[in-house]
Each structure stands twice: as C-alpha cells, then as structure tokens.
Design a protein around this motif. Structure first.
Motif, PDB file in Angstrom:
ATOM      1  N   GLU A   1      -0.586  11.156   3.658  1.00  7.54           N
ATOM      2  CA  GLU A   1      -1.122  12.521   3.828  1.00  7.54           C
ATOM      3  C   GLU A   1      -0.161  13.396   4.632  1.00  7.54           C
ATOM      4  O   GLU A   1      -0.052  14.593   4.387  1.00  7.54           O
ATOM      5  CB  GLU A   1      -2.484  12.483   4.540  1.00  7.54           C
TER       6      GLU A   1
ATOM      7  N   HIS B   1      -2.349   5.353   4.051  1.00  9.18           N
ATOM      8  CA  HIS B   1      -2.973   6.599   3.592  1.00  9.18           C
ATOM      9  C   HIS B   1      -2.718   7.737   4.570  1.00  9.18           C
ATOM     10  O   HIS B   1      -2.443   8.869   4.158  1.00  9.18           O
ATOM     11  CB  HIS B   1      -4.474   6.389   3.360  1.00  9.18           C
TER      12      HIS B   1
ATOM     13  N   LEU C   1      -9.237   9.633  -3.862  1.00  8.09           N
ATOM     14  CA  LEU C   1      -8.723   8.268  -3.783  1.00  8.09           C
ATOM     15  C   LEU C   1      -8.608   7.694  -5.194  1.00  8.09           C
ATOM     16  O   LEU C   1      -9.536   7.779  -5.988  1.00  8.09           O
ATOM     17  CB  LEU C   1      -9.697   7.434  -2.942  1.00  8.09           C
ATOM     18  N   LEU C   2      -7.450   7.113  -5.511  1.00 13.15           N
ATOM     19  CA  LEU C   2      -7.258   6.503  -6.829  1.00 13.15           C
ATOM     20  C   LEU C   2      -7.538   5.003  -6.748  1.00 13.15           C
ATOM     21  O   LEU C   2      -7.331   4.376  -5.703  1.00 13.15           O
ATOM     22  CB  LEU C   2      -5.825   6.732  -7.311  1.00 13.15           C
TER      23      LEU C   2
ATOM     24  N   GLN D   1       0.831  -1.214   0.000  1.00 12.14           N
ATOM     25  CA  GLN D   1       0.000   0.000   0.000  1.00 12.14           C
ATOM     26  C   GLN D   1       0.859   1.255   0.000  1.00 12.14           C
ATOM     27  O   GLN D   1       0.519   2.248  -0.648  1.00 12.14           O
ATOM     28  CB  GLN D   1      -0.939  -0.005   1.213  1.00 12.14           C
TER      29      GLN D   1
ATOM     30  N   ALA E   1      -8.617   5.296  12.928  1.00 10.33           N
ATOM     31  CA  ALA E   1      -8.770   6.124  11.718  1.00 10.33           C
ATOM     32  C   ALA E   1      -7.462   6.212  10.949  1.00 10.33           C
ATOM     33  O   ALA E   1      -7.461   6.355   9.723  1.00 10.33           O
ATOM     34  CB  ALA E   1      -9.241   7.523  12.093  1.00 10.33           C
TER      35      ALA E   1
ATOM     36  N   THR F   1      -3.707  -0.538   5.278  1.00  7.80           N
ATOM     37  CA  THR F   1      -4.137   0.367   4.214  1.00  7.80           C
ATOM     38  C   THR F   1      -4.427   1.763   4.770  1.00  7.80           C
ATOM     39  O   THR F   1      -3.954   2.767   4.233  1.00  7.80           O
ATOM     40  CB  THR F   1      -5.378  -0.218   3.513  1.00  7.80           C
ATOM     41  N   LEU F   2      -5.189   1.820   5.853  1.00  7.42           N
ATOM     42  CA  LEU F   2      -5.472   3.138   6.432  1.00  7.42           C
ATOM     43  C   LEU F   2      -4.196   3.773   6.985  1.00  7.42           C
ATOM     44  O   LEU F   2      -4.017   4.987   6.902  1.00  7.42           O
ATOM     45  CB  LEU F   2      -6.540   3.032   7.522  1.00  7.42           C
TER      46      LEU F   2
ATOM     47  N   LEU G   1       2.291   1.639  -3.477  1.00  4.64           N
ATOM     48  CA  LEU G   1       1.223   2.036  -4.392  1.00  4.64           C
ATOM     49  C   LEU G   1       0.975   3.544  -4.295  1.00  4.64           C
ATOM     50  O   LEU G   1       0.614   4.190  -5.282  1.00  4.64           O
ATOM     51  CB  LEU G   1      -0.050   1.263  -4.018  1.00  4.64           C
TER      52      LEU G   1
END
Lengths: 345, 345
Positions: free
Chosen positions: A319, A315, A329-330, A20, A278, A311-312, A23
């Motif tokens: 950020e 991300h 989101l892609l 992830q 989160a 995954t979270l 990616l």
C-alpha cells in the motif's frame, strides 16, 4: 541492486514473506547469513516432526523449508545466501540503503526483518595456521545440496563436529563417487544424531569410506600460496597425528546473534523488535518485521503466526509502495493476475 | 453438554480453532449449520485451486478441508453438523449457555465464533404439498460423503438445481449400484460446473442412469403418513409431468446469513465482530472470534490469517480457563505432551 523489497532472513517466515511480496507484484531480494535457506527449521530441527502447520499433518523442518521454497520458486526472488546485512540506513526519499559485510549493497523500497533469533553464527575454530583459510579451504556449515557439495568432489576433506550437522555433511561427501576417504573428527568418541544417520556413519566407517578421529585440532599448515597442506591432531593420549588435507569443514554449532540489527535505531523490547500488529511495521516506517524477532501484545513464537505477520507486513508495504494499485483483496483461487504470477493458467 | 470450548463454524478456521484448543488440552464441541465441514471452502470453491496456504503449493477447498480434518482427528472433538446455534448467553459464573434450534444445549467455558460470512442457509423450495417433508424426504444440500449418501440407496430421488452442488450429488447417487435412474431438474437446460463434471453428467444421461428435466416444481403429493409420493413438474411449454418419487434433494444455492450472532450483544462494525488482536476476544470476555467474521486494524480476509487468529484466541482462552497451567509455550516438535495429544510416540 535496486529492489522493491529486501527480506532479511530465509527461515520459514522469511520465505513466506518473500512469497506474499512477490504475489503482490513486488520485486524481492532475500539475504541470509547461512549458506542455505530454512533458518532454525533446518539448523535446529531439520528432522524433528512439526505437527501444527495448518493443513500439514506432519512435516520435518527440512520438508517445510522445501515446501516453502517450491511455493516461492515461480516468483523468482533474488538470493543472497551466506550474506549478513550489516548496515541499514533510511534515506531522505524514504528508501533504504542496505549493505552486507562483503560490500553487496541494496537500494530497497521496504525492508523486512525476518531474522528469527538473529543471524546464526558458526562457532569458530581456533588453532594456529588457520588465518586466511576461511571461505577458501575452511568452510563453516556449508550448504548440503548436491551442487554445493560438488566443490568438495575428489578433495581430501576433514569434517570437524559430532552432531547431525557434521555427520550429514560427512556422510554426503563419503557418498560421492571416487571420493578419498572422508575424515571426521570430534573431541569425544560419542556422536549425536538419529539412529538412521548413526547407522549410515557406521557403515561408511566399516567400508573405509569414512575415518573417524577422537581428537582435537592442534594446528594447520599452509603453503606459501595459502593452500591448506595438513592439520595436526592431538589424540586423547596426548600423541600427535598428522593428516594431509585439502579442505576443512567445521560444524561445531551455530549461535544466533542479533548483531547489527540492534544498531539500526529500531525500537526494541527485551531484544525483540516492537511492531504494530496492523502493519508489522517497526518504529521506522518502511522497515517491517515478522516471526520470532517481533514483539506485540499476545505474540506467540509459532511459525504459523509468523506467516500471518509476514502477510500483513507485505500488504502494508504494498500500500505504501504502490498506493495507486490499492483495490479489493485478490484471491489466488479466483484472480487471474495472482495465478499468472504463480505461473498458472 | 458440558465442554471447555464451543466452536461455531466448521470452515477451515473453525477446524484449526478446534485443533489449537485440543492441542492445549481443552475439550471441544463443533457446531455448523451445514451438513458437512469445510464452510465456504467446500460450498463456494470446493474445486478451485488455493495457492497461498503456507507450505501447500496448491490445494482445492475440499482438499484443504480434508487435510484439516485429518490433522484434527486425533483430538476427537464432538461434532454437531447441521445445527445452528441460535441462543448464546453468558452466565454469572462466566460460563456460557448455548442452544441450537433443535434444542441441543451446551454449557461451555469459552465460545469461538468462526462463522465466516455467517451460517449458510439453503434457498428454500416453494410449492404446495411440501409441508412437513424437510429432514424426512426433503433434503437441502445433504452431505456428500458415502455414508451420508447411503440413505438414498435404492430410493427414487429427484435432485433440484443446476450447478456443481446439485450435479455432484446427482452424479454420486447415479453411481450407486442398483440405483433407480436419478432425476435431475433445473429450470433451464443449461448446467454449470467444470468440464469434467459436465462430461460425467452427459455420460450418465446417455446410459440412462440419469434423467434430466428442464422444468419447474408445481406441487408435491404426500400420503396420509407424510411419505412423499410424487411431484408435478411444469415443462417450458406449460405442460405437466408427474414423477413418482421417494426423496427430494434441493441444491438451489446457499446464502450466508449472520443470523442470531447479531443478537448476542457483541460489539460489531459493518456486520463484523470487533476483536482485540492480542486475544481475539470479542467485546464479551470468553467469546472469541476468528476468520472472515472479525474486524481489527489491518485485517485481511485470508484463510492463513484466520489460522493465526484462531491460535491466539485458543491461547487466550486457555490462560483464562486454566490459569494454573500457565507456562512456557510448548512446541509440537519437542513436547512429549503435545505429541501424545496428537497420538504420537
């Protein structure tokens, strides 16, 4: 070594964590205490069927690891197997200094602790004469891929252990061409593995390619240059048996140890890292965690949940590290950027 | 119909929701507005590559659906495709009454809203003479499996639409043995699909098994018994063309519609259901939600996240419905109970 992301742990969740992150365009270095990727999946249930990975009706722990490695390959992370991160400190600029026992050092933008139940530590062999042999002629749970086993080609090897881990390595070595008979030693004359592997060991014994000893290690002998010369075994009847040897492989079990992670100042609860569901951030901003090592309300120790957590975490870190790249989101099914990163199109 | 769990939505997350519920020993009924399982995966990107399902290097939306259906099959949920749950009310005993437009009713212990972007509604055909034909001789986005297509065998069929959904159905029908030429109509002489499907359509046109009309529907005619007799088309030059027909298949696009879900009194935020990320419970205890339809801090609309959400939702519901079964988490790799539920051992 400078990197956007340092992933600690190469079990299934660590591998998907790296996927992830890659990616999202972040550079990744992966560290694991074991000599091979897969973590619990390979060490504890390599051949057991896993039936609840979404979309994979059945796979073994080893197959799942291979699938995740294949999926990760195009993103080409850096690998540091057989390394344990011992020190981790947050710098004033918000980046991290991480260091391994052997001195390997990382300067990382974010850290991902996917360490499962901790770093797997091999149960150590204890006998006089072993000092200084480890890493040279004494090998704990070495990797089992052909490249790793090639170092033992033509060498006289004693494998110590009675379960699947030991038997797999003994059988693989005995299958090498022109290999001297592989010696296998276990304290009892009872070996534990699935029927197919036991049958393979039997055949190797019958053809003389493998010699089994129900015995215990009494001592090892080295020459002045620190080369292994022989080991002395004690048989059940108390008699001694000497074996001339080049290499010792020891597979007497692995025990997970939380180890240095507990010293990094991260909030913990019952030996687990407390995370925000989160962002999967620990109590230290920039250090994330995913998989069996984390605790949050509702947590279930399932591999598929670790995939979501990783995954979270990826991300959230993206950020923080690349605020200017913030955007919608892609999706891999429609984004040429993601497809290109994965070597498509 | 009494059930432990009612799953609304048969997209990838709904399918895995049913899997996790069944694995926990709960009975499951699945409802979806579409005629086939797969949701967005099949309707919007059936042939697009998905590259980020953990452990699956690449699969199309259709393949992912098939894999999830295979994985779910041993748990044998009840299926209600082509149904939309319109009414949902919580009873005083904590169970739920759910009812579909056609009167199908459920008495469910817990409800799982895995409705993605809402129930997909076909764009309706408008022309005089169509009244009363729907479901009899007028079919919106019918299922594409051989069993479903068999009802059109030997019938004179007009397929209306110009994209993949229409072309797939037209090509499948034209491939049936002894089928009268399939009529395909689209308002423009430009068809949209991948190159392979367009080539297949070309071949079928050249061999006369498929006839294409750039036209619009002017009217339909029925006999006194309500059987479809013919349709009148208007060609680009304004002239009329009559086609004798038995069946009309219409694939002019699907639009998701949140529909009745918005009326069930569940807390929402920007058209999404607000859920607790520990239980994936909505604001009404016993109604859970997972997938693209939910909102919680950090939410990413990724299929793999939906799998996790569905899993925690299943566990939370199981604890509420079967408090006496509370125990340690079971694993498919080691639990004989789970393996048996999945038809192993």
């Amino acid at each position: 070594m400078q990197t956007d992301a340092l992933v600690i742990g190469a079990g299934p969740v660590g591998l998907f964590q790296a996927f992830q992150l890659g990616l999202l365009g972040l550079s990744v270095q992966i560290v694991d205490a074991l000599a091979q990727a897969g973590g619990q999946c390979v060490e504890l249930y390599a051949d057991k069927p896993i039936l609840d990975i979404p979309g994979i009706v059945e796979c073994s722990g080893r197959e799942l690891t291979e699938r995740l490695l294949t999926q990760l390959a195009p993103l080409a992370p850096g690998w540091h197997l057989g390394h344990e991160v011992t020190g981790l400190t947050r710098r004033d600029d918000g980046r991290f200094d991480a260091v391994c026992a052997d001195g390997t050092a990382f300067d990382a933008g974010a850290v991902f602790v996917c360490a499962g139940v901790g770093a797997f530590q091999p149960r150590r062999l204890k006998a006089p004469g072993l000092d200084g042999l480890e890493g040279r002629h004494l090998h704990y749970h070495p990797a089992t891929d052909p490249a790793a086993l090639a170092r033992f080609a033509g060498r006289r090897v004693l494998v110590i252990g009675g379960d699947e881990a030991a038997l797999l390595r003994a059988a693989a070595l005995a299958g090498l061409p022109d290999q001297p008979p592989v010696q296998l030693m276990h304290r009892r004359d009872v070996l534990q593995a699935d029927a197919a592997l036991l049958a393979r060991i039997d055949t190797l014994r019958q053809t003389g390619r493998l010699v089994f000893h129900a015995a215990q290690l009494a001592a090892a002998r080295q020459d002045e240059a620190g080369r292994l010369l022989q080991v002395d075994l004690t048989l059940p009847d108390g008699s001694a048996h000497a074996l001339a040897l080049d290499e010792l492989i020891v597979c007497q079990g692995l025990s997970p140890r939380l180890g240095p992670i507990a010293d990094w100042g991260l909030a913990m609860e019952r030996k687990l890292l407390v995370v925000d569901p989160a962002t999967f951030s620990t109590s230290v901003p920039g250090i994330h965690a995913a998989g069996d090592i984390v605790s949050y309300p509702g947590k279930k120790k399932l591999i598929l949940c670790g995939f979501h957590e990783a995954t979270l975490a990826a991300h959230a870190a993206h950020e923080r590290l690349r605020p200017h790249e913030r955007g919608p989101l892609l999706y891999t099914s429609s984004s040429a950027v993601l497809q290109q990163r994965l070597g498509r199109g």
